[in-house]
Enzyme design. Structure first.
Site, PDB file in Angstrom:
ATOM      1  N   ASP A 118       0.743  -1.321  -0.021  1.00 29.55           N
ATOM      2  CA  ASP A 118      -0.017   0.064   0.017  1.00 29.55           C
ATOM      3  C   ASP A 118       0.748   1.202  -0.045  1.00 29.55           C
ATOM      4  O   ASP A 118       1.557   1.470   0.947  1.00 29.55           O
ATOM      5  CB  ASP A 118      -0.966   0.031   1.240  1.00 29.55           C
ATOM      6  CG  ASP A 118      -1.957   0.922   1.173  1.00 29.55           C
ATOM      7  OD1 ASP A 118      -2.144   1.942   0.085  1.00 29.55           O
ATOM      8  OD2 ASP A 118      -2.471   1.385   2.386  1.00 29.55           O
ATOM      9  N   ASP A 137      -2.068   5.470  -5.497  1.00 23.23           N
ATOM     10  CA  ASP A 137      -2.365   4.677  -4.211  1.00 23.23           C
ATOM     11  C   ASP A 137      -2.538   3.094  -4.854  1.00 23.23           C
ATOM     12  O   ASP A 137      -3.641   2.858  -5.121  1.00 23.23           O
ATOM     13  CB  ASP A 137      -3.624   5.099  -3.744  1.00 23.23           C
ATOM     14  CG  ASP A 137      -4.077   4.396  -2.381  1.00 23.23           C
ATOM     15  OD1 ASP A 137      -3.310   3.714  -1.994  1.00 23.23           O
ATOM     16  OD2 ASP A 137      -5.005   4.724  -1.681  1.00 23.23           O
TER      17      ASP A 137
END
Ligand SMILES: *[C@@H]1O[C@H](CO)[C@@H](O)[C@H](O)[C@H]1NC(C)=O
Ligand SMILES: *[C@@H]1O[C@H](CO)[C@@H](O)[C@H](O)[C@H]1NC(C)=O
Ligand SMILES: *[C@@H]1O[C@H](CO)[C@@H](O)[C@H](O)[C@H]1NC(C)=O
Ligand SMILES: *[C@@H]1O[C@H](CO)[C@@H](O)[C@H](O)[C@H]1NC(C)=O
Ligand SMILES: *[C@@H]1O[C@H](CO)[C@@H](O)[C@H](O)[C@H]1NC(C)=O
Length: 497
Positions: free
Chosen positions: A81, A279
């Site tokens: 992430d 992201d």
């Protein structure tokens, strides 16, 4: 994305194995389909880059990496992430791990000789989708991509609704503890910083190659770039701070064009230049509603109130249309995203079908570009797969180029020193122009017929088989599937690095 926590991650760890080639100051990790010999994880001492395979779990969403933690090592699979900054793992005694189908990977602290609690009850993270994890901060030995980090600070989730851990590689100022205390001085060295501190890589930077939607894995390369994983040149663009602080990979999206055999259109938005965060922890991409609606009209997607998202016929994956994302102004890089990267399954158990309207009886899929109400907007995996992206957290720059899908070649170039700029990358001139909003006009939709023509009606496998009503299905896939952390604190007052 945090929708169906119960799905096991075991299948993606099994059979996915890395092998190492050390020499000339770099270590390259390849994927092989056989179990690793124990020595596969040994490192050349002078290695300055580390590559870790990340597996694409298409249905659950997200990319997962195999790692080990503790002494002796406990196996883990964690979601990669860039939208958050802590590594955390579920504790095997947490409730989510004890129920059936719970955690495939949780850790047992008492089984590790090197486990030390450093911040009792201080770990507390919440994600945009409402999921969260709480517990202690601890340090232990952490091994990723063949790099052994001796003293890694991590969170231990003992109260959590997430059945797997994450490896957040974002800015240290985006750590949960900084948000919780409102103080930058509580930031600790997270994974990329610790890799530098322990001499494993030269600077706080890494490259991510997610590869094709249909490919099972991509990679993250700490400390270097791989010039064989992209086409053309890497363009270097600025990351934008939020109130003077660098907390996320926010870049300026300055154009979006739709092209197809029937024409091409520049799409417009009152939000240009659109602040968008790169992201990897978000499966889909989220743009302002005005421009998202133009995209949907171009490609033939429709907004479904039942699913609360834009959907389209699965057959449109074969469309010849292309969306071109432009960054950092007129001289900036452009990334093409083809429709086969933007059509995703809605459910695991076969697609629902449209029961009325122009797509009646066709299979319904999820569209890769959704709308969101406010900044920051997100470019998640449906965009990122089409790009090779280098994250330089020291110079606050992103290197970006069109990806080379399924590339089997490799030429790894390490960052030569601390705070070195991205190798082989050309800075984009006149980036200040990126902040000048273009005029807002309505597109002509000349590309639209070409998006839907060729593909219509080619993939209708469930139409005749009496699938349940498309939109009577209970809501499955709802909103905000970002792992971007909610910053709850306010007075961040110090800059690290
Ligand atoms: C979490 O840790 C606390 C403190 O060690 C303990 O009292 C509590 O029972 C744990 N909760 C769960 C759900 O394991
Ligand atoms: C391990 O890391 C923690 C947090 O960064 C630090 O406080 C501690 O001194 C480190 N321990 C060692 C042995 O380096
Ligand atoms: C990449 O490989 C996958 C899996 O083999 C394949 O389905 C896909 O079409 C390939 N993509 C390209 C662009 O060649
Ligand atoms: C991107 O797509 C446009 C429109 O089809 C095309 O003109 C351009 O050459 C493509 N760029 C790359 C790098 O493939
Ligand atoms: C997305 O767009 C639809 C259709 O215009 C709208 O009903 C919905 O509220 C929007 N969602 C968000 C999160 O803005």
């Amino acid at each position: 994305m945090k929708v169906s926590f119960a799905l096991a991650v075991g299948s993606l760890a099994a059979g996915l194995v890395e092998g190492a080639n050390a020499g000339n100051g770099v270590v390259q990790w390849d994927i092989q389909k056989k179990p690793p010999p124990p020595e596969a994880k040994r490192l050349g001492k002078r290695a300055s880059t580390y590559e870790e395979a990340v597996s694409n779990e298409e249905m659950r969403g997200g990319y997962f990496a195999s790692c080990t933690l503790g002494t002796p090592p406990q196996d883990l699979t964690l979601q990669l992430d860039t939208g958050s900054s802590d590594i955390w793992v579920p504790e095997s005694t947490a409730q989510v791990c004890r129920k059936s189908g719970g955690c495939t990977f949780g850790i047992t602290p008492s089984d590790s000789d090197t486990f030390r609690i450093t911040g009792p009850d201080l770990f507390d993270i919440s994600y945009l989708d409402g999921s969260s994890a709480k517990g202690d901060y601890f340090t232990d030995v952490f091994d990723i991509g063949g790099a052994t980090v001796q003293n890694m600070t991590m969170g231990l989730g003992n109260q959590t609704d997430i059945g797997y851990g994450l490896v957040g590689v974002g800015y240290a100022l985006n750590e949960a503890i900084v948000g919780d205390t409102g103080s930058a001085s509580s930031a600790y060295p997270n994974l990329p910083v610790t890799m530098v501190n322990e001499g494993l890589i030269n600077t706080v930077a890494y490259s991510i190659w997610l590869n094709d939607l249909d490919a099972s894995s991509g990679s993250i390369l700490f400390g270097g770039i791989d010039t064989k994983k992209y086409h053309g040149d890497l363009a270097r663009i600025d990351v934008y701070p939020t109130q003077r602080f660098y907390t996320s990979f926010k870049v300026a999206l300055t154009s979006l064009e739709a092209s197809s055999p029937s024409g091409s259109d520049a799409l417009t938005s009152t939000s240009f230049p659109i602040p968008t965060v790169l992201d990897t922890g978000t499966t889909l991409s989220y743009l302002p509603t005005d421009i998202a609606m133009q995209v949907w009209k171009e490609v033939g997607a429709i907004y479904s109130r039942d699913f609360q998202m834009a959907i389209l016929p699965c057959s449109l994956a074969a469309s010849k249309g292309i969306l071109t994302f432009g960054f950092a102004g007129p001289s900036g890089p452009k990334i093409n995203v083809s429709m086969d990267e933007l059509v995703l399954d809605l459910t695991t158990d076969g697609p629902p079908v449209f029961t009325s309207g122009k797509y009646k009886n066709q299979d319904a899929c999820k569209f890769g570009i959704q709308n969101f109400t406010q900044a920051p907007y997100l470019l998640g995996d449906t965009f990122l797969r089409s790009a090779y992206v280098v994250y330089d957290l020291i110079n606050n720059q992103i290197g970006i180029a069109p990806t080379d899908f399924n590339s089997t070649e490799s030429n790894i170039v390490p960052f030569p020193s601390a705070s070195a700029e991205i190798p082989s990358a050309t800075p984009v001139p006149n980036q200040a122009q990126a902040t000048i909003p273009p005029a807002v006009t309505s597109p002509a939709y000349s590309a639209s017929p070409g998006f839907t023509d060729s593909a219509a009606g080619s993939r209708n496998k469930n139409a005749a088989s009496g699938m349940p009503e498309a939109f009577g299905v209970p809501q499955l896939c709802i909103l905000g599937l970002s792992t971007m952390m909610i910053m709850v604190g306010s007075g961040v007052f110090l800059v690290l690095f």
